[in-house]
Every structure is written in C-alpha cells, then in structure tokens.
Write a protein that holds these residues in place. Structure first.
Motif, mmCIF file in Angstrom:
data_model
loop_
_atom_site.group_PDB
_atom_site.id
_atom_site.type_symbol
_atom_site.label_atom_id
_atom_site.label_comp_id
_atom_site.label_asym_id
_atom_site.label_seq_id
_atom_site.Cartn_x
_atom_site.Cartn_y
_atom_site.Cartn_z
ATOM 1 N N LEU A 4 -3.127 9.340 0.667
ATOM 2 C CA LEU A 4 -1.972 8.454 0.439
ATOM 3 C C LEU A 4 -2.375 7.033 0.056
ATOM 4 O O LEU A 4 -1.510 6.175 -0.108
ATOM 5 C CB LEU A 4 -1.100 8.404 1.697
ATOM 6 N N LYS A 5 -3.691 6.788 -0.087
ATOM 7 C CA LYS A 5 -4.136 5.410 -0.347
ATOM 8 C C LYS A 5 -3.600 4.863 -1.664
ATOM 9 O O LYS A 5 -3.428 3.651 -1.813
ATOM 10 C CB LYS A 5 -5.667 5.343 -0.351
ATOM 11 N N ASP A 6 -3.354 5.752 -2.620
ATOM 12 C CA ASP A 6 -2.893 5.304 -3.938
ATOM 13 C C ASP A 6 -1.368 5.236 -4.038
ATOM 14 O O ASP A 6 -0.839 4.874 -5.092
ATOM 15 C CB ASP A 6 -3.432 6.244 -5.027
ATOM 16 N N LYS A 7 -0.668 5.607 -2.966
ATOM 17 C CA LYS A 7 0.798 5.541 -2.990
ATOM 18 C C LYS A 7 1.254 4.080 -2.983
ATOM 19 O O LYS A 7 0.548 3.189 -2.505
ATOM 20 C CB LYS A 7 1.384 6.270 -1.778
ATOM 21 N N SER A 8 2.460 3.851 -3.490
ATOM 22 C CA SER A 8 2.953 2.476 -3.662
ATOM 23 C C SER A 8 3.115 1.743 -2.334
ATOM 24 O O SER A 8 2.919 0.531 -2.253
ATOM 25 C CB SER A 8 4.286 2.492 -4.417
ATOM 26 N N PHE A 9 3.454 2.466 -1.245
ATOM 27 C CA PHE A 9 3.689 1.794 0.036
ATOM 28 C C PHE A 9 2.391 1.488 0.785
ATOM 29 O O PHE A 9 2.389 0.675 1.705
ATOM 30 C CB PHE A 9 4.595 2.656 0.931
ATOM 31 N N ALA A 10 1.264 2.130 0.394
ATOM 32 C CA ALA A 10 0.006 1.974 1.137
ATOM 33 C C ALA A 10 -0.513 0.532 1.074
ATOM 34 O O ALA A 10 -0.999 -0.003 2.068
ATOM 35 C CB ALA A 10 -1.045 2.943 0.608
ATOM 36 N N GLY A 11 -0.393 -0.096 -0.098
ATOM 37 C CA GLY A 11 -0.835 -1.483 -0.239
ATOM 38 C C GLY A 11 -0.057 -2.414 0.666
ATOM 39 O O GLY A 11 -0.623 -3.329 1.271
#
Length: 223
Positions: A4-11
């Motif tokens: 999930l690191k590349d998902k929009s909410f991860a940042g």
C-alpha cells in the motif's frame, strides 16, 4: 507488506506520523514542566523548538547535499555487505542523535530512512535491509507480547475498554476530519483515518513520563 506504500493515502499517513512525533515532543516539554513546577516554563518550550528546528535542518542538509553525494562518490567501492553496514550505521547514528536531542528513536530512524531513499542505491538498500527488518520485527512483537499481563487487563477492564474505544474511534474520526479539512477526498481521508486507528510508540513514552512525575496512576502504563 500489503503493498500500500504507493497508494494516495499512504503519503498522508507518513506525514501525519512525523507531525505526531514532533508535536508529542513539544507536549512532553510543556506538560512535564507544568507538572514539575505547577507553572508554564516558556524558556523550556523555546529551547525545545530551537532543538527541533536544528535537528530537522541537519536532516535536510544531510538528505539534500551530503549523503546522496557521498553514496555517488563511493559507488565503486560499495558491495552489498558494505552497503548494508553503512546504511545500518547511518540509521543507528541518527537514532542516537535523535535521542540525545530528546526526540523519538523512531523519528531518527525514519528521517535517515527518508535520506537513504534519495540515494542512487535506494532499491538495493531496501532489499538488503529486509532480513534485518524481519529479525528485529519478530523480536519486538514477541518482547511486547510477553509484557502483557492478563490479570491487569481484567482488573482494569473498564479503563482498557475506554482507552481502546478512544484510540480506535478517536483517531479514525479526527484524522479523517482533519484530512477532509485539508482538502483530501472522502475515500482517501477515511483510508488515512482507519490506517492510524492504533496507538503509537510515543504513547509508551508519555505514559512513562506521567508515572515518573506522579501525575498518573501506575496502572496506566501496563494498560
């Protein structure tokens, strides 16, 4: 681990975690000075802010100029073993520096990780770190699990229930609302809120501080 690191909410989650650590440091300074002297010590707060700015400035300088340039210069001498040792040394060095400044060890490790992510060898470092991460992850969770005292959990079942509900629902609601106010879409805000519905390592530090200053009951920490 779930990809999930590349998902929009991860940042957003990573950013909130860092801000949480920074705010927790300031809260610990304020609350400990009030508890010790029954008055607000502005000078202690100013000193904490100055130390924090210096520490983050050091991280920025190292991340933009020094360490990526060092890795580019030393590329031809770095095999996998040397790269692993060098990366671990830098991470542990930043952890020591962070704790010396009175910050979280996790904050120091995260900042150095973000610096190493900007180096040309970032993917190789991540691959080399995987066995180390698995080893210490297992040790951490086993050691924390061994600290659980089921008799304490049953004796203080009402506070346990209240704290659990406050953390799970409180963090989900407040992070979701905060993300919405910041202009994030509803789905992304809800994902960020539900990702953070657990307690952080700073909670252990704050609970220990409360017990040592005799402003909280001793049963709070094991709970």
């Amino acid at each position: 681990e779930q990809g999930l690191k590349d998902k929009s909410f991860a940042g957003a989650v990573m950013g909130i975690l860092i801000i949480e650590d920074i705010v927790a440091v300031l809260l610990m300074v304020i609350l400990s000075t009030i508890a010790a002297s029954n008055q607000f010590a502005g000078s202690a707060l100013i000193m904490a802010v100055v130390k924090l700015v210096f520490f983050l400035g050091l991280w920025f300088l190292g991340g933009i100029l020094i360490i990526p340039s060092l890795f580019r210069w030393a590329t031809k001498w770095l095999n996998d073993e040397t790269l692993l040792i060098m990366s671990l040394g830098l991470c542990l060095g930043m952890v020591i520096l962070a704790t010396q400044f009175g910050f979280s060890a996790a904050l120091g490790a995260f900042l150095m990780g973000s610096v190493l992510a900007e180096t040309p060898q970032a993917e190789t470092i991540e691959h080399q770190m995987q066995p180390v991460k698995n080893l210490f992850g297992a040790i951490f969770f086993v050691s924390v699990g061994m600290l659980i005292d089921f008799s304490v959990l049953w004796e203080y079942k009402l506070p346990v229930l209240l704290i659990t509900l406050a953390v799970v629902f409180g963090k989900t609601i407040f992070v979701t609302v905060g993300s919405l106010i910041a202009g994030q879409p509803l789905k992304q805000s809800l994902q960020a809120g539900m990702s953070m519905s657990q307690i952080g390592e700073f909670s252990f530090i704050i609970a220990t501080l409360g017990v040592s200053l005799n402003v909280t009951e001793k049963f709070l920490y094991p709970i």
